[in-house]
Design a protein around this motif. Sequence first.
Motif, short mmCIF file in Angstrom:
data_model
loop_
_atom_site.label_atom_id
_atom_site.label_comp_id
_atom_site.label_asym_id
_atom_site.label_seq_id
_atom_site.Cartn_x
_atom_site.Cartn_y
_atom_site.Cartn_z
N GLY A 58 -6.03 4.05 -12.60
CA GLY A 58 -5.63 3.58 -11.16
C GLY A 58 -6.51 4.07 -10.15
O GLY A 58 -6.29 3.46 -8.86
N GLY A 59 -7.49 4.64 -10.35
CA GLY A 59 -8.42 5.06 -9.36
C GLY A 59 -9.25 4.03 -8.64
O GLY A 59 -9.50 4.31 -7.40
N ALA B 124 -1.49 6.57 -10.72
CA ALA B 124 -0.84 6.06 -11.99
C ALA B 124 0.13 5.10 -11.94
O ALA B 124 0.29 4.22 -12.45
N LEU B 125 1.03 5.21 -10.72
CA LEU B 125 2.05 4.45 -10.45
C LEU B 125 1.52 2.99 -10.06
O LEU B 125 1.89 2.01 -10.61
N ALA B 126 0.17 3.12 -9.48
CA ALA B 126 -0.31 1.78 -9.15
C ALA B 126 -0.90 1.01 -10.19
O ALA B 126 -0.78 -0.20 -10.24
N ALA B 127 -1.47 1.66 -11.11
CA ALA B 127 -1.86 1.23 -12.42
C ALA B 127 -1.00 0.42 -12.99
O ALA B 127 -1.47 -0.62 -13.66
N ASP B 128 0.08 0.94 -13.24
CA ASP B 128 1.31 0.30 -13.93
C ASP B 128 2.15 -0.69 -13.09
O ASP B 128 3.29 -1.32 -13.78
N SER B 129 1.49 -1.02 -11.83
CA SER B 129 2.56 -1.73 -10.85
C SER B 129 1.96 -3.19 -10.58
O SER B 129 0.83 -3.17 -10.23
N VAL C 141 0.96 -1.20 0.05
CA VAL C 141 -0.09 -0.16 0.09
C VAL C 141 0.99 1.36 -0.03
O VAL C 141 1.73 1.43 0.78
N LEU C 142 1.02 2.09 -1.07
CA LEU C 142 1.45 3.31 -1.19
C LEU C 142 0.72 4.43 -0.55
O LEU C 142 -0.31 4.83 -0.87
N VAL C 143 1.39 5.11 0.38
CA VAL C 143 0.67 6.19 1.13
C VAL C 143 1.23 7.50 0.88
O VAL C 143 2.50 7.79 0.87
N ALA D 139 -0.84 -2.65 -4.67
CA ALA D 139 -2.32 -2.94 -4.77
C ALA D 139 -3.21 -2.01 -4.30
O ALA D 139 -4.50 -2.10 -4.42
N GLY D 140 -2.71 -0.94 -3.41
CA GLY D 140 -3.77 0.00 -2.86
C GLY D 140 -2.87 1.37 -2.87
O GLY D 140 -1.61 1.17 -2.48
N VAL D 141 -3.52 2.46 -2.75
CA VAL D 141 -3.04 3.71 -2.50
C VAL D 141 -3.99 4.62 -1.37
O VAL D 141 -5.16 4.47 -1.55
#
Length: 290
Positions: free
Chosen positions: A108-109, A74-79, A58-60, A83-85
């Motif tokens: 990535g929304g 956007a980073l999460a969408a390509d990773s 989870v990116l915070v 799995a979550g932001v």
Amino acid sequence: MNAPRGTGPYVDAHHHVWDLSARDQDWLAGAALAPLRRNFTLADLAPEARAAGVGATVLVQTVTVADETPEFLALAADSDLVAGVVGRTDLTRPDVADTLARLRELPGGRRLVGIRHQVQGERDPEWLLRPDVRRGLAAVADAGLAHDLVVLPHQLPSCARAAADHPGLTFVLDHLGKPPIASGVLEPWASAVRALAARPNTVCKLSGMVTEADHAQWTVDDLRPYADTVLHAFGPERLMFGSDWPVSLLAAPYGAVLDAAELLTRSLGADAHAEVFAGTARRVYGLPGG
């Protein structure tokens, strides 16, 4: 340290990234934080996480900048790792609900799982109880998102009151509420964190401990009274591991932070261990595999 690892893959429920060429991190001031004044990317994190048995993260949010959350989504969408932001929006604005809806429509929304505000920087210890903030928290709840709490110990009582006022919103306490581990003092933090845990809609991250300890010579035994307090207060089903990378690098490598968490929870049975290191995060944040 090399603690025995349980079965994976693990979830790291709390980490950051930043690119100083794109945006300054103005909180990185002073000699103590000098090692962090460089870029930290998902490409840096991925091999460390994989080597430690982490399969999802989870990116915070890191700074109070509106553009950061869309960038993280956007980073999460390509990773295949993030799995979550947990993003950020201005909770005091009357259009919070519309803002959250717009974030959900971005690339990535669908990986937006929570919102965080830097409450630790607010002078008002009851900032969370302001009418405009309460309205914003209600919008976060209506959006089906969690709210991460990054607070200092003296702000914990207002967190407990906010949790009571918003029973439909899950509050996730980051870094145990930043107890004074380096000093070895437990109170009044311990009593305040137990009062927060008494609210059933609260969760705690087993994160940030090594950076609240003495960076140069901390031991697992230094961390244990604080970890035991939250483990007993919240229980494993409301506790989740987070590395707090790269801030944690001030005190320990990525693998050593996970090893410390393993040692602090080694008395748990297999099911409880799986909750702390994956299940709680997947369930609370609605991550895939939960």
